[in-house]
Design a protein around this motif. Structure first.
Motif, short mmCIF file in Angstrom:
data_model
loop_
_atom_site.label_atom_id
_atom_site.label_comp_id
_atom_site.label_asym_id
_atom_site.label_seq_id
_atom_site.Cartn_x
_atom_site.Cartn_y
_atom_site.Cartn_z
N THR A 1 -50.11 3.30 -20.16
CA THR A 1 -49.42 4.41 -20.83
C THR A 1 -50.33 4.95 -21.93
N LYS A 2 -49.95 6.06 -22.52
CA LYS A 2 -50.75 6.66 -23.58
C LYS A 2 -50.87 5.72 -24.77
N ASP A 3 -49.78 5.04 -25.11
CA ASP A 3 -49.82 4.10 -26.23
C ASP A 3 -50.69 2.89 -25.90
N GLN A 4 -50.59 2.38 -24.67
CA GLN A 4 -51.42 1.24 -24.28
C GLN A 4 -52.89 1.62 -24.26
N ALA A 5 -53.20 2.82 -23.77
CA ALA A 5 -54.58 3.26 -23.69
C ALA A 5 -55.20 3.40 -25.08
N ALA A 6 -54.40 3.75 -26.08
CA ALA A 6 -54.93 3.94 -27.43
C ALA A 6 -55.51 2.64 -27.98
N GLY A 7 -54.98 1.49 -27.56
CA GLY A 7 -55.47 0.22 -28.07
C GLY A 7 -56.35 -0.54 -27.10
N PHE A 8 -56.75 0.08 -25.98
CA PHE A 8 -57.52 -0.63 -24.95
C PHE A 8 -58.99 -0.74 -25.33
N THR A 9 -59.58 -1.93 -25.13
CA THR A 9 -61.02 -2.14 -25.23
C THR A 9 -61.46 -3.03 -24.07
N GLU A 10 -62.75 -3.01 -23.77
CA GLU A 10 -63.25 -3.82 -22.66
C GLU A 10 -63.13 -5.31 -22.95
N ASP A 11 -63.11 -5.69 -24.24
CA ASP A 11 -62.99 -7.11 -24.58
C ASP A 11 -61.70 -7.71 -24.06
N GLN A 12 -60.66 -6.87 -23.92
CA GLN A 12 -59.39 -7.37 -23.42
C GLN A 12 -59.50 -7.90 -21.99
N LEU A 13 -60.52 -7.44 -21.25
CA LEU A 13 -60.66 -7.85 -19.85
C LEU A 13 -61.11 -9.31 -19.72
N LYS A 14 -61.58 -9.90 -20.82
CA LYS A 14 -61.96 -11.31 -20.77
C LYS A 14 -60.76 -12.19 -20.46
N ASP A 15 -59.57 -11.70 -20.78
CA ASP A 15 -58.37 -12.46 -20.47
C ASP A 15 -58.18 -12.62 -18.96
N CYS A 16 -58.74 -11.68 -18.18
CA CYS A 16 -58.61 -11.77 -16.72
C CYS A 16 -59.24 -13.06 -16.20
N GLN A 17 -60.26 -13.57 -16.90
CA GLN A 17 -60.95 -14.76 -16.42
C GLN A 17 -60.17 -16.04 -16.69
N LYS A 18 -59.09 -15.93 -17.48
CA LYS A 18 -58.28 -17.11 -17.78
C LYS A 18 -57.12 -17.26 -16.82
N THR A 19 -56.93 -16.29 -15.93
CA THR A 19 -55.82 -16.34 -15.00
C THR A 19 -56.16 -17.19 -13.79
N ALA A 20 -55.12 -17.67 -13.11
CA ALA A 20 -55.35 -18.49 -11.92
C ALA A 20 -55.88 -17.65 -10.77
N ARG B 1 -60.26 -12.68 -9.85
CA ARG B 1 -60.42 -12.32 -11.26
C ARG B 1 -61.33 -11.11 -11.42
N GLN B 2 -62.37 -11.03 -10.57
CA GLN B 2 -63.28 -9.88 -10.68
C GLN B 2 -62.59 -8.58 -10.26
N LEU B 3 -61.75 -8.65 -9.24
CA LEU B 3 -61.04 -7.44 -8.83
C LEU B 3 -60.10 -6.96 -9.92
N LYS B 4 -59.53 -7.89 -10.68
CA LYS B 4 -58.68 -7.46 -11.79
C LYS B 4 -59.48 -6.65 -12.80
N VAL B 5 -60.74 -7.01 -12.98
CA VAL B 5 -61.60 -6.22 -13.86
C VAL B 5 -61.88 -4.86 -13.23
N TYR B 6 -62.25 -4.85 -11.94
CA TYR B 6 -62.55 -3.57 -11.28
C TYR B 6 -61.35 -2.63 -11.31
N TYR B 7 -60.13 -3.16 -11.14
CA TYR B 7 -58.95 -2.29 -11.10
C TYR B 7 -58.68 -1.63 -12.46
N ASN B 8 -59.46 -1.99 -13.48
CA ASN B 8 -59.43 -1.31 -14.77
C ASN B 8 -60.53 -0.27 -14.88
N VAL B 9 -61.13 0.14 -13.75
CA VAL B 9 -62.29 1.03 -13.79
C VAL B 9 -61.99 2.32 -14.56
N LEU B 10 -60.79 2.89 -14.41
CA LEU B 10 -60.47 4.13 -15.12
C LEU B 10 -60.25 3.87 -16.61
#
Length: 652
Positions: free
Chosen positions: A293-312, A318-327
């Motif tokens: 959303t617009k509010d979520q996008a305002a606080g987004f940074t690439e560092d947040q994607l490191k959390d994807c590596q902690k998921t099962a 895990r890499q596809l979860k990063v790619y699906y954030n391409v936009l």
């Protein structure tokens, strides 16, 4: 008349029986040309209805009607078959229709007869369909015929009469044809020149009448043979497939690592495919992409994607979860660098430029509305096909896969803040995302399975591995002489284990081959002196030279991470489009090209003692699944694992 109908019925029945032969009798490995050329010959069974007197402007003394007869038909033709089901045919024919007319009103003491011949030059375009993707096919289309000659024979008591001059015959006639045929191959399945003989039947109803006074109609039933020659675009299969197969023994060898390192932290540079893939028939961004959303996008940074590596899940999950954030990655980078610009090239996969433009506009609207990017910084373009499309192969499955990949939006930019510079600024690719992974690195501690003699002798083979507790895991299928399996997948949380491995395969003679061996695994916890590093690069469809787009990245970024004395594990992969042999060779070429670039950079930097483990896996052991376009894009990859000196790597 009865004799003609009898012969016609026999001909049609014979052709129908041939056309209904089982499709499975076909050789699925036969090369299929796109273009075919040839000649055909047939018998025309003509049926006239109406009065022969209407053909001329002077009257014959007797009445003749309802003619029938047999005459020759010859043609030259071309066929275009873009896929195994649909195609186009074009015939240029000399079409003769002969009729012997009966039902006359001559007195009993007078012998009267009337015969007529009409010769046409016909242009015959048709749609061709093979509904079962086999030898049986149907065809239908219009015919345009021009009368080039016309003649008649009118006799009274065996003396020729010229009472009628045929002055009332239509020169130009429109008709149609509907028919069926059956292809009988005459050449070897893997020959680049394919020759077929094809019996066919057709019904040809003429629209309008033979004469201008609309009193004489014509319908033709045609039965004949066509000879077709086509040149196949693909090279022939290996000679072993064309020569008698001799059964050979298969030697199974297992090469486990000396020890399996325990999981550790690995730094990885994950490439970002600069494309968004759309679903067929929908120009909205697919829901599998992470949309904020617009509010979520305002606080987004690439560092947040490191959390994807902690998921099962697996590394690829895990890499596809990063790619699906391409936009979101793109929007964040454009927000940080307000001078940067992009171009969105939308493609429809052959459905028209308008749909391609709508795809691109969907991506633009997301960046403008959710990330607040100025619309003037984003250019859009609609295309039917991408700039670098995925090419078609001969099988229907491959065509469906590549068409789905061409329904996408490519992200293009010359702003270095957004992208990684390529050679001479000729092209740019998305800058990778730096990640810290938990777990063993991708090329680490794999078990090498050698099935010596399998290449050219086994259709496929698979592996069953049984541990000390009797649990069995299945791996494969594989092709060629080599495959690998993960040692970590076998050990799991155990420190060591003994295993029995069984190879099961089927050879070209249909015989089952079974081989057995055993091995042991041991886990060791050794802390590396330096953290391991992993990088990946992506390739264009069916290319091994696309690595040049990453040459500066390999030379400046990856090579700088490699210390003297390190081990570099280079693994080449492909998607599932194309043959096993082609993909194996392609993956090896990709891996070797990557090693060559790294080796040149390391030599210039004065680094020594580098050990390479370079392997091509083809479409075996894929890094990602192959069900979605983005997964196949990520499987066109080479992974580079940098293992510093002293690390617990499986040196063989």
């Amino acid at each position: 008349m009865k004799t003609i109908h009898k012969h016609l019925a026999i001909t049609i029945i014979t052709a129908v029986c041939a056309s209904t032969l089982q499709v499975k009798a076909q050789n699925p490995d036969r090369l299929q040309p796109t273009w075919w050329f040839g000649v055909s010959g047939a018998a025309n069974f003509a049926f006239y209805q109406g009065s022969a007197q209407s053909l001329g402007n002077s009257k014959m003394p007797y009445t003749f009607s309802n003619g029938h007869g047999v005459a020759p038909y010859v043609s030259i033709f071309a066929e275009y078959r873009p896929d195994p089901v649909w195609g186009l045919m074009l015939n240029l024919a000399m079409d003769n229709n002969h009729g012997v007319f009966d039902h006359n009103n001559a007195p009993s003491n007078v012998s009267a007869s009337f015969k007529a011949d009409f010769n046409y030059v016909s242009l015959e375009p048709s749609l061709r369909i093979a509904p079962f993707s086999g030898n049986f096919y149907l065809f239908a289309g219009p015919r345009l015929s021009y009368n080039v000659t016309k003649s008649y024979d009118f006799r009274v008591s065996n003396e020729q009469d010229d009472a009628n001059k045929f002055t009332d015959v239509n020169s130009l006639k429109l008709s149609a044809q509907l028919g069926a045929g059956y292809e009988i191959p005459l050449s070897l399945p893997r020959s680049t020149t394919q020759v077929d003989i094809s019996p066919f039947v057709a019904v040809v109803p003429y629209f309008g009448d033979v004469n201008r006074s609309n009193e004489l109609t014509l319908t033709t039933i045609r039965a004949g043979i066509a000879i077709k020659i086509g040149s196949a675009p693909e090279p022939p299969m290996p000679q072993a497939a064309l020569t008698p197969i001799q059964e050979k023994d298969i030697q199974l060898a297992v090469e486990p690592p000396k020890y399996v390192p325990t999981p550790n932290t690995v730094n990885e540079n994950l490439p970002i495919a600069n494309a968004v893939f759309f679903d067929q028939g929908n120009t909205s961004i697919p829901s599998r992409y992470t949309l904020l959303t617009k509010d979520q996008a305002a606080g987004f940074t690439e560092d947040q994607l490191k959390d994807c590596q902690k998921t099962a899940g697996t590394r690829s999950d895990r890499q596809l979860k990063v790619y699906y954030n391409v936009l979101n990655i793109l929007g964040n980078r454009m927000r940080e660098y307000p001078e940067s610009t992009i171009k969105l090239v939308g493609s429809s996969g052959g459905k028209g430029e308008e749909i391609g433009e709508e795809n691109a506009t969907s991506v633009k609207n997301y960046l403008v509305n959710n990330f607040g990017i100025d619309a003037a910084r984003i250019e859009t373009e609609g295309r039917n096909k991408p700039i670098i499309p995925s090419e078609k192969y001969n099988t229907t499955n491959d065509i469906d896969l590549t068409r789905a990949e061409d329904n996408r939006v490519d992200i293009v930019s010359t702003s270095p803040e957004l992208m990684v510079e390529a050679i001479d600024n000729a092209a740019l690719c998305a800058a990778p995302v730096a990640m810290a992974m938990d777990g063993s690195s991708p090329g680490d501690a794999r078990i090498i399975i050698s099935a010596n003699g399998a290449d050219g002798n086994l259709l496929y083979w698979s592996i069953d591995v049984k541990d000390d507790s009797g649990n069995v895991q299945h791996f494969g299928t594989f092709s060629g002489d080599m495959g690998t399996i993960s040692s970590a997948a076998l050990l799991k949380d155990k420190k060591s284990g003994n295993y029995t491995i069984v190879l099961n395969g089927e050879n070209y003679l249909g015989h089952t081959i079974t081989k057995e061996s055993s091995f042991s695994l041991k886990s060791e916890e050794v802390l590396p002196a330096q953290q391991e590093q992993t990088s990946s690069i992506l390739f264009d469809f069916d290319k091994s030279k696309a690595v040049s787009n990453y040459q500066n990245f390999l030379t400046n970024s990856v090579a700088s991470l490699i210390p003297s004395g390190a081990t570099v594990v280079i693994s080449g992969h492909t998607d599932i489009v194309g043959t096993d042999e082609h993909n194996m060779n392609l993956s090896i070429a990709r891996a070797n090209e990557t090693q060559s670039i790294l080796n040149d950079a390391l030599n210039k930097a004065g680094k020594t003692g580098i050990t390479y483990q370079t392997t091509g896996y083809g479409e075996n052991n894929p890094e990602f699944n192959n069900s979605l376009p983005e997964e196949r894009f990520y499987n066109r990859t080479v992974t580079i694992e940098i293992i510093p000196p002293g690390s617990p790597v499986a040196i063989r």
